[in-house]
Design a protein around this motif. Sequence first.
Motif, PDB file in Angstrom:
ATOM      1  N   ARG A 156      -6.909  -4.993 -11.278  1.00 34.30           N
ATOM      2  CA  ARG A 156      -6.792  -3.829 -10.413  1.00 34.30           C
ATOM      3  C   ARG A 156      -6.204  -4.164  -9.040  1.00 34.30           C
ATOM      4  O   ARG A 156      -5.780  -3.252  -8.305  1.00 34.30           O
ATOM      5  CB  ARG A 156      -8.159  -3.162 -10.251  1.00 34.30           C
ATOM      6  N   SER A 157      -6.137  -5.439  -8.699  1.00 30.34           N
ATOM      7  CA  SER A 157      -5.515  -5.803  -7.421  1.00 30.34           C
ATOM      8  C   SER A 157      -4.012  -5.525  -7.430  1.00 30.34           C
ATOM      9  O   SER A 157      -3.372  -5.517  -6.378  1.00 30.34           O
ATOM     10  CB  SER A 157      -5.766  -7.283  -7.098  1.00 30.34           C
ATOM     11  N   LEU A 158      -3.462  -5.280  -8.623  1.00 28.30           N
ATOM     12  CA  LEU A 158      -2.042  -4.967  -8.737  1.00 28.30           C
ATOM     13  C   LEU A 158      -1.747  -3.492  -8.523  1.00 28.30           C
ATOM     14  O   LEU A 158      -0.580  -3.085  -8.533  1.00 28.30           O
ATOM     15  CB  LEU A 158      -1.529  -5.388 -10.125  1.00 28.30           C
ATOM     16  N   LEU A 159      -2.787  -2.676  -8.332  1.00 27.62           N
ATOM     17  CA  LEU A 159      -2.577  -1.235  -8.190  1.00 27.62           C
ATOM     18  C   LEU A 159      -1.651  -0.847  -7.036  1.00 27.62           C
ATOM     19  O   LEU A 159      -0.788   0.024  -7.209  1.00 27.62           O
ATOM     20  CB  LEU A 159      -3.917  -0.516  -8.047  1.00 27.62           C
ATOM     21  N   PRO A 160      -1.770  -1.444  -5.841  1.00 31.45           N
ATOM     22  CA  PRO A 160      -0.881  -1.025  -4.741  1.00 31.45           C
ATOM     23  C   PRO A 160       0.612  -1.147  -5.073  1.00 31.45           C
ATOM     24  O   PRO A 160       1.356  -0.168  -4.902  1.00 31.45           O
ATOM     25  CB  PRO A 160      -1.307  -1.924  -3.580  1.00 31.45           C
ATOM     26  N   PRO A 161       1.102  -2.310  -5.561  1.00 25.75           N
ATOM     27  CA  PRO A 161       2.529  -2.362  -5.888  1.00 25.75           C
ATOM     28  C   PRO A 161       2.909  -1.478  -7.070  1.00 25.75           C
ATOM     29  O   PRO A 161       4.016  -0.935  -7.123  1.00 25.75           O
ATOM     30  CB  PRO A 161       2.786  -3.844  -6.190  1.00 25.75           C
ATOM     31  N   VAL A 162       1.982  -1.301  -8.024  1.00 23.01           N
ATOM     32  CA  VAL A 162       2.261  -0.428  -9.164  1.00 23.01           C
ATOM     33  C   VAL A 162       2.429   1.011  -8.685  1.00 23.01           C
ATOM     34  O   VAL A 162       3.378   1.714  -9.061  1.00 23.01           O
ATOM     35  CB  VAL A 162       1.142  -0.521 -10.222  1.00 23.01           C
ATOM     36  N   ILE A 163       1.516   1.463  -7.821  1.00 29.68           N
ATOM     37  CA  ILE A 163       1.587   2.836  -7.316  1.00 29.68           C
ATOM     38  C   ILE A 163       2.857   3.051  -6.499  1.00 29.68           C
ATOM     39  O   ILE A 163       3.495   4.114  -6.572  1.00 29.68           O
ATOM     40  CB  ILE A 163       0.322   3.155  -6.492  1.00 29.68           C
ATOM     41  N   LYS A 164       3.245   2.053  -5.740  1.00 28.60           N
ATOM     42  CA  LYS A 164       4.489   2.168  -4.958  1.00 28.60           C
ATOM     43  C   LYS A 164       5.691   2.384  -5.869  1.00 28.60           C
ATOM     44  O   LYS A 164       6.615   3.131  -5.541  1.00 28.60           O
ATOM     45  CB  LYS A 164       4.674   0.919  -4.097  1.00 28.60           C
TER      46      LYS A 164
ATOM     47  N   GLY B 145       8.703   5.286 -15.085  1.00 31.25           N
ATOM     48  CA  GLY B 145       7.943   5.528 -16.307  1.00 31.25           C
ATOM     49  C   GLY B 145       7.027   4.376 -16.654  1.00 31.25           C
ATOM     50  O   GLY B 145       5.874   4.580 -17.071  1.00 31.25           O
ATOM     51  N   SER B 146       7.510   3.142 -16.474  1.00 33.55           N
ATOM     52  CA  SER B 146       6.687   1.967 -16.775  1.00 33.55           C
ATOM     53  C   SER B 146       5.542   1.843 -15.785  1.00 33.55           C
ATOM     54  O   SER B 146       4.437   1.403 -16.140  1.00 33.55           O
ATOM     55  CB  SER B 146       7.555   0.703 -16.749  1.00 33.55           C
ATOM     56  N   ALA B 147       5.790   2.235 -14.530  1.00 37.02           N
ATOM     57  CA  ALA B 147       4.723   2.201 -13.526  1.00 37.02           C
ATOM     58  C   ALA B 147       3.614   3.199 -13.873  1.00 37.02           C
ATOM     59  O   ALA B 147       2.423   2.921 -13.675  1.00 37.02           O
ATOM     60  CB  ALA B 147       5.307   2.500 -12.148  1.00 37.02           C
ATOM     61  N   ILE B 148       4.004   4.350 -14.403  1.00 29.60           N
ATOM     62  CA  ILE B 148       3.008   5.345 -14.827  1.00 29.60           C
ATOM     63  C   ILE B 148       2.117   4.761 -15.917  1.00 29.60           C
ATOM     64  O   ILE B 148       0.882   4.878 -15.878  1.00 29.60           O
ATOM     65  CB  ILE B 148       3.716   6.622 -15.334  1.00 29.60           C
ATOM     66  N   TRP B 149       2.720   4.123 -16.888  1.00 25.91           N
ATOM     67  CA  TRP B 149       1.952   3.529 -17.987  1.00 25.91           C
ATOM     68  C   TRP B 149       1.018   2.442 -17.461  1.00 25.91           C
ATOM     69  O   TRP B 149      -0.156   2.380 -17.853  1.00 25.91           O
ATOM     70  CB  TRP B 149       2.901   2.953 -19.040  1.00 25.91           C
ATOM     71  N   ALA B 150       1.547   1.575 -16.567  1.00 27.69           N
ATOM     72  CA  ALA B 150       0.721   0.493 -16.018  1.00 27.69           C
ATOM     73  C   ALA B 150      -0.461   1.066 -15.246  1.00 27.69           C
ATOM     74  O   ALA B 150      -1.595   0.568 -15.351  1.00 27.69           O
ATOM     75  CB  ALA B 150       1.572  -0.399 -15.117  1.00 27.69           C
ATOM     76  N   LEU B 151      -0.206   2.117 -14.474  1.00 28.03           N
ATOM     77  CA  LEU B 151      -1.286   2.757 -13.717  1.00 28.03           C
ATOM     78  C   LEU B 151      -2.359   3.300 -14.650  1.00 28.03           C
ATOM     79  O   LEU B 151      -3.562   3.123 -14.403  1.00 28.03           O
ATOM     80  CB  LEU B 151      -0.705   3.891 -12.868  1.00 28.03           C
ATOM     81  N   GLN B 152      -1.952   3.918 -15.727  1.00 25.42           N
ATOM     82  CA  GLN B 152      -2.911   4.486 -16.671  1.00 25.42           C
ATOM     83  C   GLN B 152      -3.781   3.400 -17.297  1.00 25.42           C
ATOM     84  O   GLN B 152      -4.987   3.614 -17.524  1.00 25.42           O
ATOM     85  CB  GLN B 152      -2.180   5.274 -17.749  1.00 25.42           C
ATOM     86  N   GLN B 153      -3.202   2.236 -17.554  1.00 17.62           N
ATOM     87  CA  GLN B 153      -3.977   1.139 -18.146  1.00 17.62           C
ATOM     88  C   GLN B 153      -4.947   0.538 -17.140  1.00 17.62           C
ATOM     89  O   GLN B 153      -6.080   0.182 -17.492  1.00 17.62           O
ATOM     90  CB  GLN B 153      -3.043   0.028 -18.662  1.00 17.62           C
ATOM     91  N   LEU B 154      -4.505   0.437 -15.883  1.00 15.46           N
ATOM     92  CA  LEU B 154      -5.315  -0.245 -14.870  1.00 15.46           C
ATOM     93  C   LEU B 154      -6.398   0.643 -14.281  1.00 15.46           C
ATOM     94  O   LEU B 154      -7.492   0.170 -13.945  1.00 15.46           O
ATOM     95  CB  LEU B 154      -4.413  -0.763 -13.739  1.00 15.46           C
ATOM     96  N   SER B 155      -6.107   1.946 -14.136  1.00 23.00           N
ATOM     97  CA  SER B 155      -7.071   2.833 -13.487  1.00 23.00           C
ATOM     98  C   SER B 155      -6.876   4.276 -13.954  1.00 23.00           C
ATOM     99  O   SER B 155      -6.141   5.055 -13.321  1.00 23.00           O
ATOM    100  CB  SER B 155      -6.928   2.755 -11.962  1.00 23.00           C
ATOM    101  N   PRO B 156      -7.514   4.659 -15.038  1.00 26.16           N
ATOM    102  CA  PRO B 156      -7.381   6.051 -15.511  1.00 26.16           C
ATOM    103  C   PRO B 156      -7.722   7.096 -14.447  1.00 26.16           C
ATOM    104  O   PRO B 156      -7.032   8.115 -14.362  1.00 26.16           O
ATOM    105  CB  PRO B 156      -8.363   6.098 -16.696  1.00 26.16           C
ATOM    106  N   PRO B 157      -8.745   6.884 -13.600  1.00 33.34           N
ATOM    107  CA  PRO B 157      -9.020   7.893 -12.560  1.00 33.34           C
ATOM    108  C   PRO B 157      -7.858   8.071 -11.579  1.00 33.34           C
ATOM    109  O   PRO B 157      -7.507   9.201 -11.219  1.00 33.34           O
ATOM    110  CB  PRO B 157     -10.265   7.344 -11.848  1.00 33.34           C
ATOM    111  N   ASP B 158      -7.250   6.960 -11.151  1.00 34.10           N
ATOM    112  CA  ASP B 158      -6.102   7.049 -10.252  1.00 34.10           C
ATOM    113  C   ASP B 158      -4.926   7.714 -10.960  1.00 34.10           C
ATOM    114  O   ASP B 158      -4.168   8.480 -10.348  1.00 34.10           O
ATOM    115  CB  ASP B 158      -5.692   5.659  -9.764  1.00 34.10           C
ATOM    116  N   PHE B 159      -4.774   7.405 -12.226  1.00 37.85           N
ATOM    117  CA  PHE B 159      -3.705   8.023 -13.010  1.00 37.85           C
ATOM    118  C   PHE B 159      -3.865   9.544 -13.024  1.00 37.85           C
ATOM    119  O   PHE B 159      -2.910  10.285 -12.772  1.00 37.85           O
ATOM    120  CB  PHE B 159      -3.722   7.474 -14.439  1.00 37.85           C
TER     121      PHE B 159
END
Length: 374
Positions: A318-326, A337-351
């Motif tokens: 989950r420490s990767l969330l900031p660059p993924v969200i950016k 599109g790939s960032a959306i998928w990564a976000l969903q895997q790392l943090s469904p609530p944030d997604f």
Amino acid sequence: MKRHKTNLVNALKAQAAQEGFVAIGIAPGRLAPLAGARLREWLADGCHGEMLWMESRADQRASPERLWPEVKSVIMLGMSYAPSADPLALAEQKDRARISVYAQGRDYHDVVKGALKRLAGWLAHRTDADVKVFVDTAPVMEKTLAEAAGLGWQGKHSNVVSRVHGSWLFLGAIYTTAEIEPDEAGKGNCGSCRACQDICPTDAFPEPYKVDARRCISYLTIEHKGPIDRKLRPLMGNHIYGCDDCLAVCPWNKFASAAAANKAFLPRAELAAPRLADLLTLDDSAFRALFTGSPIKRIGRNRFVRNVLIAAGNSGDRSLLPPVIKLLEDTDEVVRGSAIWALQQLSPPDFEALKLRMAQQEHTHSVRDEWAGK
């Protein structure tokens, strides 16, 4: 004449060794028809994926004389890139990215082609024969020719296996009008071993000796240009450029020595075990700077970051969330599109929270599909 040929081959092998080649053999200018038939069957099954150039020049690939009618002999050469470290060691280090062994050093195209040109020039001077050199950039069936030249055999992973160098050979070819006595063809010795088939994360081998590129991680991370199939993404782990799994488990590697590897292929420290967090922040200029002289540079920043995002999604970090969200606002649609998928895997609530705001603003159909989970 026969003595002259023997002397020529001996001198050729000595010269090849000086250029860094550890394997050399001579194949005839004509291949058995079976080689072309296997290629056409593979293409007919669609196993080449988006590599349309394989299909468009299939006839020239089928046998050397179809590419160059004057060819009499093909000199096949191999450079070792046997690794000193275990390519599988990073599999469980989810914060790290796995780059194929061959791409951690200098671009093999440049190294092998330079050596081939010098060797071909030497041969032309000695024989007055015409020559052409090829390194994975023309319709040449290097692996089939390497087997015909006795360098080894095509293993069940479809790559060349050498008794001396295992599965770690870069191949190059010199086509020539010189008539040189061919070597005895290599003979397969995979036996009942299934190690390379069983380790494949994406089950890319529909049968032994045949790879379906559409499921192969090497193809997906290098050749494939668009979004990667959602079903395959979780299977890719932290592979971001190529995959060595099927090569690394080959039992014949126990005879390969890293000392025989060309020093140009020594891994750069920054590419041996890079952090996903660092790679996610690369813009185009930083990407080009990092991969100068590397084969990775050819796929471009966007395709590369797409791969890193998939690894990030698989990391559970989950420490990767900031660059993924950016990267959700990246200018490239595949990266978004790939960032959306990564976000969903790392943090469904944030997604779910970001989906409410960002999905409506997205104008690209494929990216909207990612927000919709399809």
